[in-house]
Design a protein around this motif. Structure first.
Motif, PDB file in Angstrom:
ATOM      1  N   VAL A 236       0.989  -1.223  -0.216  1.00 39.70           N
ATOM      2  CA  VAL A 236      -0.077   0.015   0.022  1.00 39.70           C
ATOM      3  C   VAL A 236       0.977   1.349  -0.032  1.00 39.70           C
ATOM      4  O   VAL A 236       2.096   1.328   0.430  1.00 39.70           O
ATOM      5  N   GLN A 237       0.339   2.408  -0.814  1.00 40.72           N
ATOM      6  CA  GLN A 237       1.033   3.574  -0.483  1.00 40.72           C
ATOM      7  C   GLN A 237      -0.256   4.572  -0.123  1.00 40.72           C
ATOM      8  O   GLN A 237      -1.336   4.447  -0.756  1.00 40.72           O
ATOM      9  N   VAL A 238       0.270   5.554   0.411  1.00 42.04           N
ATOM     10  CA  VAL A 238      -0.869   6.490   1.210  1.00 42.04           C
ATOM     11  C   VAL A 238      -0.636   7.832   0.214  1.00 42.04           C
ATOM     12  O   VAL A 238       0.506   8.382   0.234  1.00 42.04           O
ATOM     13  N   ASN A 239      -1.710   8.285  -0.018  1.00 43.00           N
ATOM     14  CA  ASN A 239      -1.994   9.651  -0.881  1.00 43.00           C
ATOM     15  C   ASN A 239      -0.934   9.551  -1.989  1.00 43.00           C
ATOM     16  O   ASN A 239      -0.662  10.799  -2.249  1.00 43.00           O
ATOM     17  N   GLY A 240      -0.630   8.342  -2.534  1.00 40.46           N
ATOM     18  CA  GLY A 240       0.069   8.556  -3.998  1.00 40.46           C
ATOM     19  C   GLY A 240       1.433   8.979  -3.822  1.00 40.46           C
ATOM     20  O   GLY A 240       2.008   9.512  -4.660  1.00 40.46           O
ATOM     21  N   THR A 241       2.021   9.103  -2.424  1.00 42.30           N
ATOM     22  CA  THR A 241       3.252   9.633  -2.453  1.00 42.30           C
ATOM     23  C   THR A 241       4.197   8.524  -1.484  1.00 42.30           C
ATOM     24  O   THR A 241       3.653   7.896  -0.602  1.00 42.30           O
ATOM     25  N   GLY A 242       5.511   8.351  -1.565  1.00 42.55           N
ATOM     26  CA  GLY A 242       6.335   7.846  -0.930  1.00 42.55           C
ATOM     27  C   GLY A 242       6.339   6.273  -1.233  1.00 42.55           C
ATOM     28  O   GLY A 242       6.024   5.994  -2.475  1.00 42.55           O
ATOM     29  N   LEU A 264     -10.301   6.450   5.482  1.00 45.70           N
ATOM     30  CA  LEU A 264     -10.689   6.861   4.081  1.00 45.70           C
ATOM     31  C   LEU A 264     -11.341   8.333   4.151  1.00 45.70           C
ATOM     32  O   LEU A 264     -11.656   8.922   3.014  1.00 45.70           O
ATOM     33  N   GLU A 265     -11.585   8.992   5.176  1.00 48.32           N
ATOM     34  CA  GLU A 265     -12.169  10.118   5.142  1.00 48.32           C
ATOM     35  C   GLU A 265     -11.111  11.324   5.039  1.00 48.32           C
ATOM     36  O   GLU A 265     -11.485  12.403   4.364  1.00 48.32           O
ATOM     37  N   ASN A 266      -9.847  10.851   5.492  1.00 47.21           N
ATOM     38  CA  ASN A 266      -8.858  11.784   5.143  1.00 47.21           C
ATOM     39  C   ASN A 266      -7.488  11.401   4.567  1.00 47.21           C
ATOM     40  O   ASN A 266      -6.535  12.329   3.818  1.00 47.21           O
ATOM     41  N   ASN A 267      -7.680  10.219   3.741  1.00 45.10           N
ATOM     42  CA  ASN A 267      -6.489   9.774   3.021  1.00 45.10           C
ATOM     43  C   ASN A 267      -7.446   8.804   1.764  1.00 45.10           C
ATOM     44  O   ASN A 267      -8.266   8.387   1.853  1.00 45.10           O
ATOM     45  N   TYR A 268      -6.560   8.804   0.510  1.00 41.77           N
ATOM     46  CA  TYR A 268      -6.733   7.619  -0.192  1.00 41.77           C
ATOM     47  C   TYR A 268      -5.553   6.681  -0.425  1.00 41.77           C
ATOM     48  O   TYR A 268      -4.519   7.184  -0.049  1.00 41.77           O
ATOM     49  N   TYR A 269      -5.753   5.835  -0.657  1.00 38.93           N
ATOM     50  CA  TYR A 269      -4.744   4.312  -0.755  1.00 38.93           C
ATOM     51  C   TYR A 269      -4.637   4.038  -2.119  1.00 38.93           C
ATOM     52  O   TYR A 269      -5.439   3.765  -2.947  1.00 38.93           O
ATOM     53  N   CYS A 270      -3.236   3.531  -2.516  1.00 38.44           N
ATOM     54  CA  CYS A 270      -3.173   3.036  -3.822  1.00 38.44           C
ATOM     55  C   CYS A 270      -2.479   1.525  -3.361  1.00 38.44           C
ATOM     56  O   CYS A 270      -1.648   1.397  -2.302  1.00 38.44           O
ATOM     57  N   ASN A 303     -25.740  20.831  -6.568  1.00 40.84           N
ATOM     58  CA  ASN A 303     -24.768  19.634  -5.807  1.00 40.84           C
ATOM     59  C   ASN A 303     -23.330  19.651  -6.226  1.00 40.84           C
ATOM     60  O   ASN A 303     -23.106  19.767  -7.416  1.00 40.84           O
ATOM     61  N   SER A 304     -22.389  19.862  -5.198  1.00 39.76           N
ATOM     62  CA  SER A 304     -20.862  20.006  -5.645  1.00 39.76           C
ATOM     63  C   SER A 304     -20.379  18.896  -5.059  1.00 39.76           C
ATOM     64  O   SER A 304     -20.598  18.382  -3.938  1.00 39.76           O
ATOM     65  N   LEU A 305     -19.324  18.170  -6.048  1.00 37.13           N
ATOM     66  CA  LEU A 305     -18.775  16.800  -5.809  1.00 37.13           C
ATOM     67  C   LEU A 305     -17.532  17.193  -5.743  1.00 37.13           C
ATOM     68  O   LEU A 305     -16.857  17.874  -6.704  1.00 37.13           O
ATOM     69  N   LEU A 306     -16.710  16.552  -4.772  1.00 39.19           N
ATOM     70  CA  LEU A 306     -15.204  16.822  -4.578  1.00 39.19           C
ATOM     71  C   LEU A 306     -14.561  15.438  -4.579  1.00 39.19           C
ATOM     72  O   LEU A 306     -15.351  14.514  -3.685  1.00 39.19           O
ATOM     73  N   TRP A 307     -13.475  14.991  -5.188  1.00 38.19           N
ATOM     74  CA  TRP A 307     -12.831  13.728  -4.810  1.00 38.19           C
ATOM     75  C   TRP A 307     -11.236  13.918  -4.855  1.00 38.19           C
ATOM     76  O   TRP A 307     -10.830  14.657  -5.571  1.00 38.19           O
ATOM     77  N   GLU A 308     -10.751  12.957  -4.186  1.00 35.84           N
ATOM     78  CA  GLU A 308      -9.052  12.924  -4.060  1.00 35.84           C
ATOM     79  C   GLU A 308      -8.801  11.367  -4.414  1.00 35.84           C
ATOM     80  O   GLU A 308      -9.260  10.239  -4.049  1.00 35.84           O
ATOM     81  N   THR A 309      -7.768  11.337  -5.393  1.00 36.42           N
ATOM     82  CA  THR A 309      -7.282  10.139  -5.795  1.00 36.42           C
ATOM     83  C   THR A 309      -5.813  10.575  -6.692  1.00 36.42           C
ATOM     84  O   THR A 309      -5.870  11.898  -6.833  1.00 36.42           O
ATOM     85  N   SER A 310      -5.240   9.564  -7.035  1.00 38.98           N
ATOM     86  CA  SER A 310      -4.141   9.671  -8.233  1.00 38.98           C
ATOM     87  C   SER A 310      -5.002   9.820  -9.561  1.00 38.98           C
ATOM     88  O   SER A 310      -6.033   9.410  -9.864  1.00 38.98           O
ATOM     89  N   ASP A 311      -4.157  10.483 -10.551  1.00 38.24           N
ATOM     90  CA  ASP A 311      -4.605  10.322 -11.881  1.00 38.24           C
ATOM     91  C   ASP A 311      -4.928   9.128 -12.278  1.00 38.24           C
ATOM     92  O   ASP A 311      -3.914   8.276 -12.449  1.00 38.24           O
ATOM     93  N   PRO A 312      -6.038   8.733 -12.822  1.00 43.08           N
ATOM     94  CA  PRO A 312      -6.289   7.411 -13.668  1.00 43.08           C
ATOM     95  C   PRO A 312      -5.596   7.241 -14.933  1.00 43.08           C
ATOM     96  O   PRO A 312      -5.157   8.400 -15.603  1.00 43.08           O
ATOM     97  N   THR A 313      -5.761   6.199 -15.616  1.00 38.34           N
ATOM     98  CA  THR A 313      -5.271   6.100 -16.860  1.00 38.34           C
ATOM     99  C   THR A 313      -6.424   6.736 -18.124  1.00 38.34           C
ATOM    100  O   THR A 313      -6.222   6.346 -19.197  1.00 38.34           O
TER     101      THR A 313
END
Length: 642
Positions: A236-242, A264-270, A303-313
């Motif tokens: 696993v990698q947290v928030n797409g870094t490291g 998952l409220e504060n981070n995304y995981y790869c 309605n406003s939608l906001l999301w966090e993740t890495s860039d998909p392909t």
């Protein structure tokens, strides 16, 4: 249980035992088995093994008796089976620790040996594929002293317990069956074997995470496509870094994994999965796939939608689910966004309706599905007003029909000349109050949404058609311009009927129409006007039907001259469209001197074949025309002779 003497097949000296028993009474056979009793008077074939375990006995030369013939011995096997003299074999069917004892004849010394029967299961082991057609076997079992591995290609290896993992390389990638048998020291190798099918790999295949689904704020589910017999590790990698960090190993048979204890409220995981070559320590990694953390803010009108993740392909696909009284429906994709997008607004909403959203995106061949977020839309914005209205006058009343709004409308108020006449949810209404109206009827539609916001349309009026006819049968029609279509009227269609039977159609670009009807056989004419909209999706608007009755034009001469010159010889009363006719003529004394029911028959100035005198005469006419109008005429005329 009856015991039978068996001829042993292990060594030739076993056979000598029995030959000496039967042919040399009193002598002790010179045979031996591997395991000697406590006092050395007999030997046995086995002292340990898995059930069922067969134990055979040989009496040594040092024994007090041969236990044959008249020198019988008592054999006590300790397993509760039938026991008696001279029984040189026993099969132990149940696991346990047993003492095998032989009691010799008087004097009665005895001797014994302990037998161990186990119920050990097949040994547990795992095999892992390495590159280069190599397999690695890991004996995880600790029941046995030794283990024999048969690689399935004719090669075997026996190793003691707790030996390091074994590796073996095959000549090709053919599928083999690998077998492992546990063998204890000083024991019969009759215990169960374990086996597994194995297919070698020239190089380890790349694993694939086919889908990642966010379950809740602390869990995700991974769906996996893995090959058999490969050692996998999840990272696993947290928030797409490291760096990617190890989480756990994964069984090659696993098709899904639940990962919990996440924030998952504060981070995304790869995540990625590594196929580990245990022989070389090389790792082949799967695609990296990242969770998508989606949040929703309900605003006034959008309605406003906001999301966090890495860039998909690939693109982000936003799915929307709408729940109404009639059920729910999901649109996927509802909207699409570039891989760099992280924000979207949805304003295509209906008030007080719940909308749910989730995102999907492709990460190198694996689909990531976000958490689902829901909210009830709210707005202070008034809905659009009704702009297109079709009003048709029918025998049952005035039919109203209007286009539905793009927003969800909870209620329509219908007002007419300042009064509320109905509340409806549908986009049509029949006003039965107005049947056979003599003027245009006007309506206003008030649209109200679920949030109580409303908007009032302009006033729409029905088409009121009127008409008149001149004595020469010239008919003039007139109607008000129809104002119900936002794109206006394309043209008016005038429909003509004879007594409600179709008699012609005319188009007009103005709100009037004139024609002269010369049909001598039709007195009753009906007209109706239809407004055709430029927007072909709208129904037309239809006027009332009017009836025009052509004049019957009753006329008669004031004098006639029955003098035989061929001009003005008879008196008659004429008219158009007459269907019932009675004419009576009276002289000055009130005597009726002529009557007829035939409009084409006139009075020739005679009575009982006698010419009548010049003077004034009186007529009386009763008739009915095609329109059913009753006609009564009376008057006087002159009879003149020259």
């Amino acid at each position: 249980m009856k015991r039978t003497l068996k001829i042993l097949r292990v060594h030739s000296h076993y056979i000598l035992f029995f030959l000496f028993t039967f042919f040399s009474k009193g002598l002790i056979a010179q045979c031996t088995f591997p395991y000697t009793s406590n006092s050395g008077t007999f030997t046995v074939s086995q002292i340990k093994g898995c059930a069922p375990l067969q134990v055979n006995i040989c009496i040594n030369s040092s024994a007090p008796s041969t236990c044959t013939g008249g020198e019988s011995c008592d054999f006590i096997y300790g397993d509760g089976s039938d026991e008696g003299a001279d029984q040189f074999e026993n099969t132990y069917t149940e696991p346990g620790n047993y003492r095998l004892e032989i009691i010799y004849p008087n004097p009665a010394p005895s001797d014994f040996i302990d037998i161990v029967v186990t119920d050990k299961t097949a040994p547990e082991f795992e095999v892992y594929a390495c590159g280069g057609n190599t397999v690695r076997a890991d004996i995880t079992d600790n029941q046995y002293d030794n283990y024999m591995i048969s690689w399935g290609d004719g090669t075997d290896v026996t190793i003691p317990i707790n030996t390091a993992d074994q590796e073996h390389t095959y000549a090709n990638t053919n599928t083999r069956t690998i077998t492992v048998q546990g063998i204890d020291n000083n024991a019969l190798d009759n215990c169960a074997t374990a086996s597994t099918s194995f297919t070698p790999f020239t190089s380890l295949p790349t694993p694939l995470i086919t889908q990642l689904s966010v379950i809740d704020n602390s869990q995700v589910e991974l769906n996996l496509s893995l090959a058999d017999n490969i050692f996998y590790r999840l990272e696993v990698q947290v928030n797409g870094t490291g760096n990617f960090n190890f989480i756990k190993t994964i069984e090659s048979t696993s098709t899904e994994e639940i990962i919990d204890n996440l924030d998952l409220e504060n981070n995304y995981y790869c995540f990625r999965v590594g196929a580990v070559d245990l022989c070389s320590s090389a790792i082949t990694y799967s695609n990296a796939i990242c969770s998508i953390n989606l949040s929703l803010a309900v605003n006034d009108g959008f309605n406003s939608l906001l999301w966090e993740t890495s860039d998909p392909t690939g693109m982000f696909d936003l799915a929307r689910k709408v729940t109404t009284e009639n059920g729910s429906s999901t649109t996927n994709p509802y909207l699409q966004f570039t891989p760099q997008a992280r924000l979207a607004d949805d304003s295509n909403l209906d008030c007080n309706i719940e909308y749910c959203y989730f995102l999907e995106a492709d990460f190198n061949g694996g689909i990531s599905i976000s958490n689902e977020v829901c909210g009830i839309a709210t707005s202070s914005l008034a809905p659009d007003s009704v702009s297109d209205m079709s009003i048709s006058v029918t025998d049952a009343g005035i039919q109203l029909e209007w286009e539905p709004q793009t927003q969800a409308i909870s209620n329509y108020q219908i007002r007419s000349f300042g009064s509320l006449i109905a509340n409806v949810e549908e986009t049509n209404y029949l006003d039965v109050r107005n049947v056979g109206t003599e003027a245009a009827v006007c309506y206003i539609i008030v649209s109200e949404d679920e949030c109580g916001n409303s908007n009032e349309s302009k006033e729409f009026c029905s088409i009121y058609l009127s008409g008149s006819i001149a004595p020469d049968n010239t008919i003039s029609l007139d109607w008000n311009d129809y104002n119900g279509f936002a794109d206006s009227v394309d043209f008016y269609r005038v429909e003509k009927f004879y007594n409600l039977a179709p008699a012609g159609t005319f188009n007009s670009n103005t709100s009037d129409f004139t024609e002269t009807d010369t049909n001598p056989n039709e007195q009753i004419i009906n007209y109706q006007v239809t407004a055709i909209p430029r927007n072909s999706n709208l129904p037309p608007a239809v006027s009332n039907i009017i009836t025009i009755i052509k004049l019957n034009n009753i006329y008669y001469p004031t004098a006639f001259t029955p003098d035989g010159n061929g001009n003005n010889e008879t008196f008659s009363v004429k008219g158009q469209f007459i269907v019932d006719y009675q004419l009576q003529i009276f002289n000055r004394w009130g005597e009726m001197i002529f009557t007829t029911n035939n409009p084409d028959e006139g009075w020739d100035g005679t009575y009982n074949s006698s010419p009548q005198h010049e003077g004034t005469y009186v007529f009386n006419l009763r008739a009915v025309d095609l329109a059913g109008q009753e006609i009564e005429r009376s008057g006087s005329f002159l009879l003149l002779r020259r």
